[in-house]
Write an enzyme that holds these catalytic residues in place. Structure first.
Site, PDB file in Angstrom:
ATOM      1  N   ASP A 186      17.429   5.642 -24.249  1.00  0.00           N
ATOM      2  CA  ASP A 186      17.768   4.812 -25.400  1.00  0.00           C
ATOM      3  C   ASP A 186      17.386   5.376 -26.768  1.00  0.00           C
ATOM      4  O   ASP A 186      17.340   4.635 -27.751  1.00  0.00           O
ATOM      5  CB  ASP A 186      17.174   3.411 -25.219  1.00  0.00           C
ATOM      6  CG  ASP A 186      18.022   2.595 -24.250  1.00  0.00           C
ATOM      7  OD1 ASP A 186      19.252   2.731 -24.297  1.00  0.00           O
ATOM      8  OD2 ASP A 186      17.447   1.834 -23.449  1.00  0.00           O
ATOM      9  N   ASP A 246      25.598   0.705 -21.051  1.00  0.00           N
ATOM     10  CA  ASP A 246      24.905   0.726 -22.346  1.00  0.00           C
ATOM     11  C   ASP A 246      24.732   2.152 -22.875  1.00  0.00           C
ATOM     12  O   ASP A 246      24.641   2.382 -24.082  1.00  0.00           O
ATOM     13  CB  ASP A 246      23.503   0.090 -22.227  1.00  0.00           C
ATOM     14  CG  ASP A 246      23.410  -1.087 -21.279  1.00  0.00           C
ATOM     15  OD1 ASP A 246      24.210  -1.174 -20.335  1.00  0.00           O
ATOM     16  OD2 ASP A 246      22.511  -1.923 -21.464  1.00  0.00           O
TER      17      ASP A 246
END
Ligand code: GLY
Length: 400
Positions: free
Chosen positions: A112, A170
Site C-alpha cells: 500500500d 485494491d
C-alpha cells in the site's frame, strides 16, 4: 426574424452552466463544513503520534501508525483543502502532516505504499513541487516494486497466512506511484511492472458479469490461481462494493497513464456493472456489498460511493461517451453532500462523511466515518469542479 434575433440574446444572458449546477452551488458549503471539521480534528489530535483513521467506540479519533495503509489520507485531505482555495492555513498543516510519513519512504511490508505516500507526498508534489517530495516518492516506488513477483508478473499484496501469494483488486490503486516514478527518475522497469500487474488483473480478477473479485491467491512459481477469497465482501460470488470502486478507479487511472484501450474498456464495463446493478440504492450510495439488498440495518459504504464518484469523474473526462459517467458521479456526490451523509459540525469525530463500512465480515468499522471516504469525496469534488469549469487539474501520475 424577431425570434431569431432574440434567441442569441437569451442564450447569452442565461445562467452559466457552472452556477446552475446544483453540485457546484453546494460545493462552497461542503468545503466550509470540511474546514470546520478539520480545524476541530487538528485541535483534538495535536500532539498525538500517528495519523487519524476513524472514530473509536470511546468517542475519540482513532490514530494509527505510519505503516497502516490509511496513513496518507489525512495529509492528503489537508492538501485537497489547500487545492480548493489555495489557503496557506491548509498548506502549512498539510506539509507538517505529510512530513510525519518521511520515515516510511523505504517501507515494503505490504503493497500500500501508493496509498500511503502517493496521497500525502504525491499531492504535495502536485501542489508545491519540490525535490524533497520527488526523492521520497522515488524511494517509495522502489520499495513497492521490490514486492514484484517476476514469474507471476504481479505485485504481492500481503505476506500473511492463509495466503501464499495474494493479489487484491485494491492493488491497482498503488500502480500510479510506479507510473509516476518511471517518468521521473525511477527505474524504467517500473512502468513494465505497473503494466504487467494491470494486464494480469484485467485477465484474471473479473467475473463473467464484469464485477471484480477481492482476493486472488496465486502459486508464485507457476502463476496458476490457487484460490479466490471473498475477503471483505459477502461471498466469492458477490461484488464487494469498495473493491468495485478500486477497480473502476485503478483501470481508469492506468488508461490515463498508459493509453492502453483494454484498461478503458475494463473501467467502462465495471462502471456499468455497478451503475446498473439492481441492488444499488436510489441515492447511488451502495451497501457494503452489492450482493445484499438495501434495507433497515443494512450498512451502506459511503467510502465506496466517494471512490467511485472520483473514478467516474475521471472516466467522464477520458471515455468517448463520458457524459453519463460524470452525470452519475454528480448524483453520488449530491447524495454524499446531503444531510444523510455529511456530518453536522463538530460531530462524527471531526470527519466529513458518515456511514462508511471498513470490513463487515471481520466485524470491524461498520457504519462509521473513515478517513479515506473523506479523501476521495474531496478529490471527487475537485475533479468535478475542474471538469465543469474547464480548468484542468494535474493528477499525481502526470505531476513533475
Ligand atoms: N484497501 C483496503 C480496503 O479498502 O479496505
Amino acid at each position: 426574424m424577431i425570434v431569431r434575433l432574440i434567441f442569441p440574446l437569451i442564450t447569452w444572458f442565461s445562467i452559466p452552466a457552472s452556477t446552475a449546477d446544483p453540485l457546484m452551488e453546494r460545493m462552497p458549503a461542503v468545503f466550509e463544513r470540511a474546514a470546520v471539521q478539520y480545524r476541530g480534528m487538528l485541535e483534538e489530535i495535536s500532539g498525538q503520534p500517528g495519523q487519524p483513521r476513524t472514530l473509536g467506540n470511546d468517542g475519540k479519533v482513532r490514530m494509527v501508525r505510519p505503516e497502516d495503509w490509511v496513513s496518507g489520507f489525512f495529509p492528503g485531505c489537508l492538501w485537497l483543502m489547500h487545492e480548493y482555495e489555495a489557503a496557506e492555513e491548509w498548506k502549512n498543516h498539510a506539509l507538517a502532516w505529510t512530513r510525519r510519513l518521511e520515515g516510511i519512504r523505504h517501507f515494503s511490508g505490504h503493497h500500500d505504499g501508493g496509498f500511503m505516500l502517493g496521497c500525502s507526498y504525491g499531492n504535495a508534489l502536485r501542489l508545491a513541487p519540490s525535490d524533497e517530495f520527488r526523492g521520497v516518492l522515488r524511494d517509495a516506488a522502489a520499495a513497492l516494486a521490490s514486492r514484484y513477483v517476476p514469474k507471476l508478473g504481479m505485485i504481492r499484496s500481503w505476506d500473511h497466512k492463509p495466503f501464499i501469494c495474494p493479489v487484491i483488486i485494491d492493488n491497482m490503486m498503488n500502480l500510479e506511484l510506479l507510473s509516476w516514478a518511471a517518468r521521473n527518475g525511477g527505474d524504467a522497469n517500473l512502468r513494465e511492472i505497473a503494466v504487467s500487474h494491470a494486464d494480469m488483473t484485467h485477465a484474471r480478477h473479473f467475473r463473467a458479469d464484469g464485477t471484480a473479485y477481492h482476493i486472488v491467491d496465486y502459486d508464485p512459481e507457476t502463476a496458476s490461481v490457487r484460490a479466490i477469497y471473498a475477503g471483505q465482501g459477502a461471498d466469492v460470488l458477490t461484488p464487494w462494493a469498495r473493491g468495485q470502486a478500486w477497480g473502476i478507479y485503478g483501470f481508469t487511472m492506468m488508461f490515463r497513464e498508459s493509453g492502453k484501450k483494454e484498461y478503458l474498456a475494463r473501467a467502462v464495463s465495471l462502471a456499468e456493472a455497478v451503475m446498473n446493478h439492481p441492488n444499488l440504492p436510489e441515492d447511488k450510495v451502495p451497501c457494503w456489498d452489492l450482493g445484499v439488498t438495501a434495507g433497515e440495518g443494512v450498512p451502506r459504504d459511503a467510502s465506496a460511493a466517494a471512490i467511485m464518484a472520483s473514478a467516474l469523474t475521471e472516466l467522464g473526462r477520458l471515455a468517448p461517451d463520458g457524459g453519463k459517467f460524470l452525470e452519475f458521479a454528480r448524483g453520488q456526490l449530491l447524495s454524499l453532500a446531503s444531510p444523510a451523509y455529511l456530518a453536522e459540525p463538530a460531530s462524527n469525530g471531526h470527519f466529513v462523511l458518515r456511514h462508511s463500512t471498513g470490513h463487515l465480515p471481520g466485524d470491524s468499522e461498520i457504519d462509521v466515518p473513515l478517513v479515506y471516504a473523506d479523501y476521495y469525496f474531496l478529490e471527487a469534488l475537485l475533479r468535478y469542479r475542474a471538469q465543469v469549469t474547464g480548468k484542468p487539474r494535474t493528477e499525481f501520475g502526470q505531476a513533475r
